[in-house]
Design an enzyme around this catalytic site. Structure first.
Site, PDB file in Angstrom:
ATOM      1  N   SER A 131       0.830  -1.212   0.000  1.00  0.00           N
ATOM      2  CA  SER A 131       0.000   0.000   0.000  1.00  0.00           C
ATOM      3  C   SER A 131       0.860   1.255   0.000  1.00  0.00           C
ATOM      4  O   SER A 131       1.955   1.273   0.568  1.00  0.00           O
ATOM      5  CB  SER A 131      -0.866  -0.026   1.265  1.00  0.00           C
ATOM      6  OG  SER A 131      -1.365   1.245   1.553  1.00  0.00           O
ATOM      7  N   TYR A 156      -2.269  -0.313  10.048  1.00  0.00           N
ATOM      8  CA  TYR A 156      -2.450  -0.929   8.725  1.00  0.00           C
ATOM      9  C   TYR A 156      -1.161  -0.800   7.911  1.00  0.00           C
ATOM     10  O   TYR A 156      -0.673  -1.778   7.324  1.00  0.00           O
ATOM     11  CB  TYR A 156      -3.616  -0.233   8.009  1.00  0.00           C
ATOM     12  CG  TYR A 156      -3.725  -0.567   6.539  1.00  0.00           C
ATOM     13  CD1 TYR A 156      -4.203  -1.800   6.114  1.00  0.00           C
ATOM     14  CD2 TYR A 156      -3.343   0.368   5.562  1.00  0.00           C
ATOM     15  CE1 TYR A 156      -4.304  -2.104   4.757  1.00  0.00           C
ATOM     16  CE2 TYR A 156      -3.448   0.077   4.212  1.00  0.00           C
ATOM     17  CZ  TYR A 156      -3.926  -1.165   3.809  1.00  0.00           C
ATOM     18  OH  TYR A 156      -4.016  -1.461   2.473  1.00  0.00           O
TER      19      TYR A 156
HETATM   20  N1  LIG Z   1      -8.489  -0.352  -2.486  1.00  0.00           N
HETATM   21  C1  LIG Z   1      -7.401   0.403  -2.281  1.00  0.00           C
HETATM   22  O1  LIG Z   1      -7.393   1.615  -2.540  1.00  0.00           O
HETATM   23  C2  LIG Z   1      -6.138  -0.226  -1.748  1.00  0.00           C
HETATM   24  C3  LIG Z   1      -5.008   0.597  -1.575  1.00  0.00           C
HETATM   25  C4  LIG Z   1      -3.829   0.027  -1.092  1.00  0.00           C
HETATM   26  C5  LIG Z   1      -3.767  -1.320  -0.814  1.00  0.00           C
HETATM   27  N2  LIG Z   1      -4.892  -2.094  -0.967  1.00  0.00           N
HETATM   28  C6  LIG Z   1      -4.784  -3.523  -0.657  1.00  0.00           C
HETATM   29  O2  LIG Z   1      -5.258  -4.263  -1.761  1.00  0.00           O
HETATM   30  C7  LIG Z   1      -5.890  -5.468  -1.312  1.00  0.00           C
HETATM   31  C8  LIG Z   1      -7.305  -5.539  -1.862  1.00  0.00           C
HETATM   32  O3  LIG Z   1      -8.017  -4.399  -1.405  1.00  0.00           O
HETATM   33  P1  LIG Z   1      -9.557  -4.177  -1.714  1.00  0.00           P
HETATM   34  O4  LIG Z   1      -9.784  -2.723  -1.767  1.00  0.00           O
HETATM   35  O5  LIG Z   1      -9.977  -5.037  -2.848  1.00  0.00           O
HETATM   36  O6  LIG Z   1     -10.192  -4.716  -0.350  1.00  0.00           O
HETATM   37  P2  LIG Z   1     -11.468  -5.667  -0.102  1.00  0.00           P
HETATM   38  O7  LIG Z   1     -11.721  -5.642   1.363  1.00  0.00           O
HETATM   39  O8  LIG Z   1     -12.580  -5.298  -0.995  1.00  0.00           O
HETATM   40  O9  LIG Z   1     -10.910  -7.095  -0.532  1.00  0.00           O
HETATM   41  C9  LIG Z   1     -10.235  -7.967   0.348  1.00  0.00           C
HETATM   42  C10 LIG Z   1     -10.954  -9.314   0.304  1.00  0.00           C
HETATM   43  O10 LIG Z   1     -10.198 -10.216   1.102  1.00  0.00           O
HETATM   44  C11 LIG Z   1     -11.082 -10.993   1.888  1.00  0.00           C
HETATM   45  N3  LIG Z   1     -10.352 -11.378   3.094  1.00  0.00           N
HETATM   46  C12 LIG Z   1      -9.876 -10.565   4.075  1.00  0.00           C
HETATM   47  N4  LIG Z   1      -9.254 -11.282   5.017  1.00  0.00           N
HETATM   48  C13 LIG Z   1      -9.307 -12.578   4.600  1.00  0.00           C
HETATM   49  C14 LIG Z   1      -8.807 -13.793   5.125  1.00  0.00           C
HETATM   50  N5  LIG Z   1      -8.176 -13.827   6.322  1.00  0.00           N
HETATM   51  N6  LIG Z   1      -9.009 -14.938   4.445  1.00  0.00           N
HETATM   52  C15 LIG Z   1      -9.669 -14.924   3.240  1.00  0.00           C
HETATM   53  N7  LIG Z   1     -10.174 -13.803   2.702  1.00  0.00           N
HETATM   54  C16 LIG Z   1      -9.990 -12.642   3.374  1.00  0.00           C
HETATM   55  C17 LIG Z   1     -12.266 -10.082   2.182  1.00  0.00           C
HETATM   56  O11 LIG Z   1     -13.461 -10.807   2.458  1.00  0.00           O
HETATM   57  C18 LIG Z   1     -12.367  -9.269   0.898  1.00  0.00           C
HETATM   58  O12 LIG Z   1     -13.296  -9.840  -0.005  1.00  0.00           O
HETATM   59  C19 LIG Z   1      -5.816  -5.439   0.207  1.00  0.00           C
HETATM   60  O13 LIG Z   1      -4.672  -6.163   0.614  1.00  0.00           O
HETATM   61  C20 LIG Z   1      -5.624  -3.969   0.526  1.00  0.00           C
HETATM   62  O14 LIG Z   1      -4.965  -3.778   1.761  1.00  0.00           O
HETATM   63  C21 LIG Z   1      -6.072  -1.577  -1.440  1.00  0.00           C
END
Ligand SMILES: NC(=O)c1ccc[n+]([C@@H]2O[C@H](COP(=O)([O-])OP(=O)(O)OC[C@H]3O[C@@H](n4cnc5c(N)ncnc54)[C@H](O)[C@@H]3O)[C@@H](O)[C@H]2O)c1
Length: 324
Positions: A131, A156
């Protein structure tokens, strides 16, 4: 290619799965549909992935990545060439409220994925979500991957920084190829309801004032989800990568928060009220990705401006969120 995606029902995971299926890749999705936000939205995305898949091209297990035995048997049976690890508890602002959830899902879950991968006969390439928050209070702009990231300002961010460090250990000890991707404020259709654009849209529609932190003096490198998926996909298949890589994936244009709000308000046809608040703890004033490294290595080139991307988010929001 055989690709296993954790967090497949999540915002980015859903878009990635649909894009990979359209390329003809074989997918194995993993998600635990946790209740961090509306699980109904995750199930809906998941239904759409199934609908996009040809017979036999999408397998899925509902499991928690912290359940190492169950994850191991999924990976053993599928034998992926690449694992994309997106499952995590997202959101810097919330991490102070539920610290143990973040440590468990983001750190223990990540270790579980690494352990299961390294035990494979043919160890898959691991591409994982880091991130932009790892840059903490870094004020040297734009953020580039050589900047120090040892001073995160949210739990985080600390979990994501630790993922990068631990991945380095695994690439060094076991020769695993590990690629960490620092995403910058991703947005688009099928967006997360806990993120800024959703919260603003909800408040606008309800006629509530929008909470604007740091009195509106915030900038974010808003990156449209299709561009992020393009960046991830390039990292899955690129043959030009080192054993351990960290890349920024952003648009490389910091946008004023108030400009994004203006576009969104125009699309929703409202005149919002504002509640100006001080800076929140654990927040960053500006994010701005230097993308020259990933562009050089993979050819990544984001193309979606906010004037194109915000209306695409808003169209989806009107159809999906306002018709519920
Ligand atoms: N969306 C953003 O702007 C952004 C920015 C920086 C980093 N990220 C990272 O990208 C990744 C995806 O983000 P996103 O926005 O799609 O989030 P999101 O919450 O929509 O997707 C994460 C998915 O992982 C699943 N999950 C969480 N913990 C779990 C576990 N222990 N076992 C199995 N499934 C699990 C959740 O149910 C969810 O569907 C994450 O790692 C997040 O930290 C996202």
């Amino acid at each position: 290619m055989k690709v296993l995606v954790t967090g497949s029902a999540g915002f980015i995971g859903y878009h990635l799965c649909v894009a990979l299926l359209s390329r003809g890749d074989d997918l194995f999705g993993i998600d635990n549909f946790n209740s961090y936000y509306d699980a109904g939205l995750k199930h809906k995305r998941h239904d759409l992935i199934r609908a996009a898949a040809e017979e036999g091209s999408f397998a899925f297990n509902e499991l928690d990545v912290c359940n190492t035995a169950a994850l191991q048997s999924a990976i053993d049976s599928f034998q992926p060439e690449v694992v994309v690890h997106l499952a995590a508890h997202p959101g810097a602002r919330n991490s102070q409220k539920a610290p143990f959830d973040y440590m468990k899902n983001n750190c223990e879950g990540f270790l579980s994925v690494l352990e299961c991968c390294r035990k494979q006969k043919k160890v898959p390439r691991l591409v994982f979500a880091s991130s932009s928050s790892v840059y903490g209070r870094n004020v040297t702009m734009p953020f580039d991957e050589s900047h120090a990231v040892g001073a995160p300002v949210s739990l985080y961010a600390a979990t994501k920084s630790s993922n990068e460090l631990i991945a380095h250990v695994y690439s060094d000890l076991y020769g695993m190829q590990c690629v960490g991707l620092r995403f910058f404020t991703v947005y688009g259709p099928w967006y997360r309801p806990d993120m800024a654009l959703s919260l603003f849209a909800d408040a606008m529609i309800a006629g509530r004032p929008l909470q604007i932190f740091n009195h509106g003096d915030l900038k974010r490198d808003f990156t449209f989800v299709d561009d992020v998926v393009d960046g991830i996909t390039r990292c899955l298949f690129c043959e030009n990568l080192d054993r351990y890589e960290i890349f920024n994936i952003g648009r490389s244009r910091p946008e004023k928060l108030m400009d994004i709000i203006d576009i969104l308000a125009g699309e929703l046809g409202v005149h919002p009220q504002f509640e100006y608040l001080p800076m929140q703890e654990g927040d960053m004033q500006c994010t701005w990705a230097d993308i020259s490294k990933i562009t050089y290595k993979t050819g990544y080139q984001p193309i979606t401006s906010i004037s194109e991307g915000v209306p695409r988010f808003s169209d989806w929001y009107k159809k999906f969120c306002l018709s519920k």
